[in-house]
Design a protein around this motif. Sequence first.
Motif, PDB file in Angstrom:
ATOM      1  N   ALA A   1       4.822  11.001   5.968  1.00  0.00           N
ATOM      2  CA  ALA A   1       6.146  10.630   6.440  1.00  0.00           C
ATOM      3  C   ALA A   1       7.107  10.751   5.266  1.00  0.00           C
ATOM      4  O   ALA A   1       7.054   9.985   4.330  1.00  0.00           O
ATOM      5  N   VAL A   2       7.952  11.783   5.294  1.00  0.00           N
ATOM      6  CA  VAL A   2       8.855  12.049   4.192  1.00  0.00           C
ATOM      7  C   VAL A   2       9.680  10.806   3.883  1.00  0.00           C
ATOM      8  O   VAL A   2      10.307  10.223   4.757  1.00  0.00           O
ATOM      9  N   GLY A   3       9.613  10.369   2.624  1.00  0.00           N
ATOM     10  CA  GLY A   3      10.458   9.290   2.171  1.00  0.00           C
ATOM     11  C   GLY A   3       9.888   7.891   2.239  1.00  0.00           C
ATOM     12  O   GLY A   3      10.444   6.998   1.641  1.00  0.00           O
ATOM     13  N   GLN A   4       8.788   7.645   2.940  1.00  0.00           N
ATOM     14  CA  GLN A   4       8.261   6.287   3.054  1.00  0.00           C
ATOM     15  C   GLN A   4       6.767   6.232   2.764  1.00  0.00           C
ATOM     16  O   GLN A   4       6.025   7.103   3.201  1.00  0.00           O
ATOM     17  N   VAL A   5       6.370   5.206   2.025  1.00  0.00           N
ATOM     18  CA  VAL A   5       4.955   4.903   1.804  1.00  0.00           C
ATOM     19  C   VAL A   5       4.796   3.394   1.888  1.00  0.00           C
ATOM     20  O   VAL A   5       5.778   2.649   1.854  1.00  0.00           O
ATOM     21  N   GLU A   6       3.575   2.968   1.975  1.00  0.00           N
ATOM     22  CA  GLU A   6       3.267   1.551   1.877  1.00  0.00           C
ATOM     23  C   GLU A   6       2.402   1.376   0.637  1.00  0.00           C
ATOM     24  O   GLU A   6       1.340   1.984   0.517  1.00  0.00           O
ATOM     25  N   VAL A   7       2.881   0.582  -0.312  1.00  0.00           N
ATOM     26  CA  VAL A   7       2.134   0.310  -1.532  1.00  0.00           C
ATOM     27  C   VAL A   7       1.159  -0.820  -1.219  1.00  0.00           C
ATOM     28  O   VAL A   7       1.544  -1.852  -0.678  1.00  0.00           O
ATOM     29  N   VAL A   8      -0.119  -0.590  -1.552  1.00  0.00           N
ATOM     30  CA  VAL A   8      -1.168  -1.576  -1.310  1.00  0.00           C
ATOM     31  C   VAL A   8      -1.801  -1.894  -2.656  1.00  0.00           C
ATOM     32  O   VAL A   8      -2.469  -1.059  -3.253  1.00  0.00           O
ATOM     33  N   LEU A   9      -1.561  -3.128  -3.133  1.00  0.00           N
ATOM     34  CA  LEU A   9      -2.124  -3.565  -4.403  1.00  0.00           C
ATOM     35  C   LEU A   9      -3.383  -4.362  -4.119  1.00  0.00           C
ATOM     36  O   LEU A   9      -3.344  -5.388  -3.436  1.00  0.00           O
ATOM     37  N   VAL A  10      -4.506  -3.864  -4.624  1.00  0.00           N
ATOM     38  CA  VAL A  10      -5.816  -4.480  -4.407  1.00  0.00           C
ATOM     39  C   VAL A  10      -6.248  -5.138  -5.710  1.00  0.00           C
ATOM     40  O   VAL A  10      -6.064  -4.588  -6.798  1.00  0.00           O
ATOM     41  N   LYS A  11      -6.817  -6.339  -5.587  1.00  0.00           N
ATOM     42  CA  LYS A  11      -7.337  -7.048  -6.755  1.00  0.00           C
ATOM     43  C   LYS A  11      -8.632  -7.728  -6.345  1.00  0.00           C
ATOM     44  O   LYS A  11      -8.680  -8.415  -5.330  1.00  0.00           O
ATOM     45  N   SER A  12      -9.677  -7.509  -7.111  1.00  0.00           N
ATOM     46  CA  SER A  12     -10.999  -8.089  -6.836  1.00  0.00           C
ATOM     47  C   SER A  12     -11.475  -7.769  -5.420  1.00  0.00           C
ATOM     48  O   SER A  12     -12.027  -8.623  -4.735  1.00  0.00           O
ATOM     49  N   GLY A  13     -11.211  -6.548  -4.974  1.00  0.00           N
ATOM     50  CA  GLY A  13     -11.695  -6.101  -3.675  1.00  0.00           C
ATOM     51  C   GLY A  13     -10.873  -6.551  -2.481  1.00  0.00           C
ATOM     52  O   GLY A  13     -11.211  -6.231  -1.350  1.00  0.00           O
ATOM     53  N   ARG A  14      -9.787  -7.295  -2.713  1.00  0.00           N
ATOM     54  CA  ARG A  14      -8.956  -7.782  -1.602  1.00  0.00           C
ATOM     55  C   ARG A  14      -7.513  -7.332  -1.789  1.00  0.00           C
ATOM     56  O   ARG A  14      -7.032  -7.213  -2.918  1.00  0.00           O
ATOM     57  N   THR A  15      -6.824  -7.131  -0.680  1.00  0.00           N
ATOM     58  CA  THR A  15      -5.411  -6.773  -0.750  1.00  0.00           C
ATOM     59  C   THR A  15      -4.618  -7.977  -1.237  1.00  0.00           C
ATOM     60  O   THR A  15      -4.637  -9.036  -0.615  1.00  0.00           O
ATOM     61  N   LYS A  16      -3.945  -7.807  -2.369  1.00  0.00           N
ATOM     62  CA  LYS A  16      -3.130  -8.868  -2.957  1.00  0.00           C
ATOM     63  C   LYS A  16      -1.735  -8.871  -2.336  1.00  0.00           C
ATOM     64  O   LYS A  16      -1.186  -9.911  -2.029  1.00  0.00           O
ATOM     65  N   ILE A  17      -1.162  -7.672  -2.185  1.00  0.00           N
ATOM     66  CA  ILE A  17       0.156  -7.534  -1.575  1.00  0.00           C
ATOM     67  C   ILE A  17       0.289  -6.125  -1.019  1.00  0.00           C
ATOM     68  O   ILE A  17      -0.330  -5.188  -1.516  1.00  0.00           O
TER      69      ILE A  17
END
Length: 172
Positions: A14-30
């Motif tokens: 999708a041009v122009g949009q992404v979802e940033v997924v920050l993972v820490k210790s195997g779990r999604t932090k944000i």
Amino acid sequence: MRRRCAMSANSAEAVGQVEVVLVKSGRTKIRYPAELLHDDGTRVAVRAPWAGDGVRDFGFVRFEPGDVFTEYYWRDRWYAVKEVRDGRGTLKGWYCDITRPATLVGTELVVEDLDLDLWRSADGTAVLRLDEDEFAASGLAVSDPRAAAAAENALDTLERLAREGDFEALLA
């Protein structure tokens, strides 16, 4: 001026949009939406407003509603660099996360945080290594010594660049 780029096979669909997924210790932090600014196949640049709840005061900088982050992620480096500006556009500095190399699959930019961080103030006078105690407590040196060594090397590299003045060349 904003630069857009042609999408490659491993770039956001999708041009122009992404979802940033920050993972820490195997779990999604944000997880948060971001505007895709650039993807050259190695480095991905996105822009997003402060995604945290309320104000986060670190003592040396405050992240707060209205702040804008321009974030740089690499597929071949063990860090991410986040330029932080207030709502008026004034540069606060750069917050750097030590991470495994980023992956972009479809519209998800996934980054695994390895606890180590670095802060560089806007004027370059403050360069702070952060969370080394959390990194030591994480057990990564035992569970994945190669990753731990790469993380420590990445922090050393960023600190050297931040102190010697080549830091902003990373983002050009």
